[in-house]
Design an enzyme around this catalytic site. Sequence first.
Site, mmCIF file in Angstrom:
data_model
loop_
_atom_site.group_PDB
_atom_site.id
_atom_site.type_symbol
_atom_site.label_atom_id
_atom_site.label_comp_id
_atom_site.label_asym_id
_atom_site.label_seq_id
_atom_site.Cartn_x
_atom_site.Cartn_y
_atom_site.Cartn_z
ATOM 1 N N GLY A 1 3.120 -4.669 33.287
ATOM 2 C CA GLY A 1 1.840 -4.463 33.959
ATOM 3 C C GLY A 1 0.776 -5.481 33.624
ATOM 4 C CE LYS B 1 -3.900 8.729 39.415
ATOM 5 N NZ LYS B 1 -3.281 7.727 38.523
ATOM 6 C CB VAL C 1 -3.091 -3.670 38.712
ATOM 7 C CG1 VAL C 1 -2.812 -5.088 39.198
ATOM 8 C CG2 VAL C 1 -4.575 -3.516 38.401
ATOM 9 C CE LYS D 1 0.002 5.503 35.364
ATOM 10 N NZ LYS D 1 -0.713 5.266 34.097
#
Length: 244
Positions: free
Chosen positions: A177, A39, A19, A17
Amino acid sequence: MNARILFVTGTNTDVGKTVATAAVASAALRAGLKVAVLKPGQTGVTADEPGDTAEVVRLAGELTYRELVRYPEPLAPDTAARRSGRPYLSPAEVVAEVAGLAAGHDLVLVEGAGGLLVRYDDEGRTLADQARAVLDAGLPVEILLVASAGLGTLNIVALTAEALAARELPLTGVLVGSWPADPGLAERCNLADLPRSAGAPLLGALPERAGRAEDFAALALASLAPELGGTWNAEHFAHSHRPE
């Protein structure tokens, strides 16, 4: 307000997630957009250690970044909060921060912790509840689902898509991912099966160890579909990796 608000969640922890968030941010920055990354809850990092937002900045470049709460133990946010004695994070706090960032940026990326329904407080509220609260506040919300490439991913993608649909949250698409350098039969077949399980398009595939790339900006553009600011083509990628 014209900002795009994209919540980035995963099928599980360690699916890429951060990256993926950095790749989308990098593509947007390269297009000249003003980007912010939020975040809401950071776990497994002490006060003096760099968190996920620091990694996004390292990979993508200068952008606005915020972190609302931090808990030192690598656990689900509600458990980490309870054990640390620190306050839980409420959806209202996320709404306020997202609204403030959206007022001054073209793209706001909100990176969750773990999967969509990981709990953030003792009432069982999740990233889905945060996204729903932002949507209910009159702000546009999209969900990007970061998934693993191999065997077992289809079930979790389908479950996540059902949970989003039940909450009337729009799933923009799925992003792999970590695409392996030597994909097996399951990975190759999943290129066609992932969008069927999600009911949403496949929007890219980041190669494994993408965070170590010498030119991350170029890699991001090549790994993301145009919907995410890149040049990646799902049909061409699937054709080049078609099962034998």
